[in-house]
Design a protein around this motif. Structure first.
Motif, PDB file in Angstrom:
ATOM      1  N   PRO A 269       0.839  -1.211   0.000  1.00  0.00           N
ATOM      2  CA  PRO A 269       0.000   0.000   0.000  1.00  0.00           C
ATOM      3  C   PRO A 269       0.866   1.250   0.000  1.00  0.00           C
ATOM      4  O   PRO A 269       1.926   1.301   0.641  1.00  0.00           O
ATOM      5  N   GLU A 270       0.442   2.257  -0.721  1.00  0.00           N
ATOM      6  CA  GLU A 270       1.200   3.495  -0.787  1.00  0.00           C
ATOM      7  C   GLU A 270       1.058   4.265   0.521  1.00  0.00           C
ATOM      8  O   GLU A 270      -0.048   4.459   1.029  1.00  0.00           O
ATOM      9  N   ASN A 271       2.203   4.703   1.030  1.00  0.00           N
ATOM     10  CA  ASN A 271       2.244   5.459   2.279  1.00  0.00           C
ATOM     11  C   ASN A 271       2.821   6.839   1.970  1.00  0.00           C
ATOM     12  O   ASN A 271       4.017   6.984   1.702  1.00  0.00           O
ATOM     13  N   GLN A 272       1.982   7.846   1.981  1.00  0.00           N
ATOM     14  CA  GLN A 272       2.416   9.191   1.633  1.00  0.00           C
ATOM     15  C   GLN A 272       3.420   9.745   2.640  1.00  0.00           C
ATOM     16  O   GLN A 272       4.369  10.442   2.252  1.00  0.00           O
ATOM     17  N   GLU A 273       3.246   9.420   3.907  1.00  0.00           N
ATOM     18  CA  GLU A 273       4.191   9.921   4.910  1.00  0.00           C
ATOM     19  C   GLU A 273       5.584   9.344   4.676  1.00  0.00           C
ATOM     20  O   GLU A 273       6.585  10.062   4.776  1.00  0.00           O
ATOM     21  N   PHE A 274       5.652   8.049   4.365  1.00  0.00           N
ATOM     22  CA  PHE A 274       6.954   7.444   4.081  1.00  0.00           C
ATOM     23  C   PHE A 274       7.568   8.051   2.826  1.00  0.00           C
ATOM     24  O   PHE A 274       8.781   8.296   2.773  1.00  0.00           O
ATOM     25  N   ASN A 275       6.751   8.282   1.813  1.00  0.00           N
ATOM     26  CA  ASN A 275       7.262   8.872   0.575  1.00  0.00           C
ATOM     27  C   ASN A 275       7.847  10.261   0.824  1.00  0.00           C
ATOM     28  O   ASN A 275       8.938  10.602   0.334  1.00  0.00           O
ATOM     29  N   PHE A 276       7.121  11.087   1.596  1.00  0.00           N
ATOM     30  CA  PHE A 276       7.614  12.437   1.893  1.00  0.00           C
ATOM     31  C   PHE A 276       8.900  12.390   2.712  1.00  0.00           C
ATOM     32  O   PHE A 276       9.838  13.167   2.473  1.00  0.00           O
ATOM     33  N   THR A 281      14.921  13.077   2.812  1.00  0.00           N
ATOM     34  CA  THR A 281      16.194  12.654   3.414  1.00  0.00           C
ATOM     35  C   THR A 281      17.154  12.013   2.416  1.00  0.00           C
ATOM     36  O   THR A 281      18.331  12.380   2.364  1.00  0.00           O
ATOM     37  N   PHE A 282      16.687  11.089   1.618  1.00  0.00           N
ATOM     38  CA  PHE A 282      17.604  10.321   0.767  1.00  0.00           C
ATOM     39  C   PHE A 282      18.308  11.182  -0.282  1.00  0.00           C
ATOM     40  O   PHE A 282      19.525  11.049  -0.466  1.00  0.00           O
ATOM     41  N   PRO A 283      17.622  12.063  -1.021  1.00  0.00           N
ATOM     42  CA  PRO A 283      18.362  12.915  -1.974  1.00  0.00           C
ATOM     43  C   PRO A 283      19.400  13.797  -1.304  1.00  0.00           C
ATOM     44  O   PRO A 283      20.455  14.073  -1.893  1.00  0.00           O
ATOM     45  N   VAL A 284      19.126  14.235  -0.071  1.00  0.00           N
ATOM     46  CA  VAL A 284      20.112  15.058   0.648  1.00  0.00           C
ATOM     47  C   VAL A 284      21.354  14.239   0.963  1.00  0.00           C
ATOM     48  O   VAL A 284      22.496  14.698   0.796  1.00  0.00           O
ATOM     49  N   ILE A 285      21.154  12.999   1.422  1.00  0.00           N
ATOM     50  CA  ILE A 285      22.292  12.117   1.708  1.00  0.00           C
ATOM     51  C   ILE A 285      23.065  11.828   0.429  1.00  0.00           C
ATOM     52  O   ILE A 285      24.308  11.850   0.409  1.00  0.00           O
ATOM     53  N   LEU A 286      22.350  11.571  -0.650  1.00  0.00           N
ATOM     54  CA  LEU A 286      23.012  11.297  -1.930  1.00  0.00           C
ATOM     55  C   LEU A 286      23.809  12.503  -2.418  1.00  0.00           C
ATOM     56  O   LEU A 286      24.928  12.357  -2.935  1.00  0.00           O
ATOM     57  N   ASP A 287      23.271  13.692  -2.250  1.00  0.00           N
ATOM     58  CA  ASP A 287      23.975  14.911  -2.651  1.00  0.00           C
ATOM     59  C   ASP A 287      25.234  15.110  -1.814  1.00  0.00           C
ATOM     60  O   ASP A 287      26.288  15.519  -2.327  1.00  0.00           O
ATOM     61  N   THR A 288      25.144  14.808  -0.514  1.00  0.00           N
ATOM     62  CA  THR A 288      26.314  14.942   0.358  1.00  0.00           C
ATOM     63  C   THR A 288      27.413  13.970  -0.038  1.00  0.00           C
ATOM     64  O   THR A 288      28.599  14.329  -0.095  1.00  0.00           O
ATOM     65  N   VAL A 289      27.040  12.723  -0.328  1.00  0.00           N
ATOM     66  CA  VAL A 289      28.030  11.723  -0.747  1.00  0.00           C
ATOM     67  C   VAL A 289      28.683  12.131  -2.062  1.00  0.00           C
ATOM     68  O   VAL A 289      29.902  11.989  -2.240  1.00  0.00           O
ATOM     69  N   LEU A 290      27.901  12.650  -2.985  1.00  0.00           N
ATOM     70  CA  LEU A 290      28.455  13.076  -4.273  1.00  0.00           C
ATOM     71  C   LEU A 290      29.428  14.238  -4.099  1.00  0.00           C
ATOM     72  O   LEU A 290      30.507  14.254  -4.712  1.00  0.00           O
TER      73      LEU A 290
END
Length: 314
Positions: A269-276, A281-290
């Motif tokens: 089931p789609e969970n909007q809270e998890f998606n938000f 968080t994840f793109p920020v972590i990915l940007d920091t690693v890059l």
């Protein structure tokens, strides 16, 4: 006159002490001498360090001379060996990449088709009351059935078909409900099969990785040669393309599509809270690693590529 030898001795001791303070590596034994070979080596190393032309320029001239010399069969042999090794490395790398792609996909299809789907079908056949695997699919089915009933009545009202009685509408809705039930039951079977088939695929991928240490080293050198062999504008272009796609201003829409696809693939089931939360968080972590990779490695290996990236990104 008897004091002169003692004064000379004291002077020699003071001179020796002074030399040791300036450079402890200089020997203070006046009786120690160097051989002629050692002196030649010292003079040769000193001339190399303080030559008129830089050593890199001399090495380049020697390399050009070696390449154009027709008598240097050894250099041609080295070029041929280098070409053969490069061709062999490319072939092994491509084969290994295809193996990493084909083995998990083949494992997924075989296990899902011949092992998992029959077992799950048997379970749903023995439990006919199980139709939907989550509430989102159930709501979608109800909306689809209600929409179909409204279409039947609407078409009868505007004259697109003959008006139907309530019994006829109920009969057609019942037939549509059977179709929807079979469709969503098949979707549930497919989603459950995807979960276990993906586990088998990951296991097969891990087995290939563990049993292919040498191939991984060859693939790593092949990818390093390709990536670091690109021109500086090409490196900057790829970095900007990757960052704008996954961590840029429009990346949240792409991550939403990816999360929806993953949820549909596994029947979750789609969970909007998890998606938000994931998008925040994840793109920020990915940007920091890059950025850390650019600062730590790329800036050391190719500073001009980093400068080009900064200029293009401004």
């Amino acid at each position: 006159m008897a004091k002169e030898p003692s004064q000379n001795k004291e002077k020699e001791q003071l001179d020796s002490k002074y030399l040791n303070q300036i450079n402890p590596k200089i020997p203070n034994n006046s009786n120690q001498t160097y051989s002629s070979e050692e002196n030649d080596r010292r003079l040769e190393s000193a001339s190399q360090k303080t030559g008129v032309l830089p050593r890199s320029f001399i090495n380049t001239l020697n390399k050009i001379k070696q390449e154009i010399d027709p008598k240097s069969g050894e250099s041609e042999e080295q070029v041929l060996n280098k070409y053969r090794k490069s061709r062999l490395r490319t072939a092994l790398s491509i084969k290994f990449i295809l193996l990493l792609i084909i083995v998990p996909l083949l494992t997924h299809q075989l296990t899902k088709t011949f092992l998992l789907t029959p077992i799950i079908n048997q379970y749903f056949h023995n439990h006919e009351e199980v139709v939907f695997i989550n509430k989102d699919l159930e709501e979608e089915a109800f909306e689809e059935l209600s929409h179909y009933e409204e279409i039947l009545r609407f078409q009868g009202l505007i004259g697109l078909r003959e008006p139907l009685t309530d019994e006829e509408v109920e009969e057609k809705v019942q037939e549509k409900a059977q179709e929807i039930t079979e469709a969503y039951r098949g979707q549930g079977i497919n989603s459950i099969g995807n979960v276990f088939a993906d586990l088998f695929s990951v296991t097969a991928f891990a087995i290939v990785i563990v049993s292919s240490r040498k191939e991984i080293e060859v693939l790593k050198s092949f990818l390093d040669e390709i990536l670091y062999g690109l021109s500086d504008p090409a490196k900057a272009f790829l970095i900007i393309l990757f960052t704008d796609m996954f961590v840029g201003f429009h990346s949240p829409h792409g991550w939403e599509v990816i999360l929806e696809g993953v949820a549909h693939h596994f029947g979750l089931p789609e969970n909007q809270e998890f998606n938000f939360l994931f998008i925040a968080t994840f793109p920020v972590i990915l940007d920091t690693v890059l950025k850390y990779w650019i600062f730590r490695y790329l800036n050391r290996i190719s500073p001009s590529a980093v400068a080009t990236y900064k200029n293009m990104n401004e």
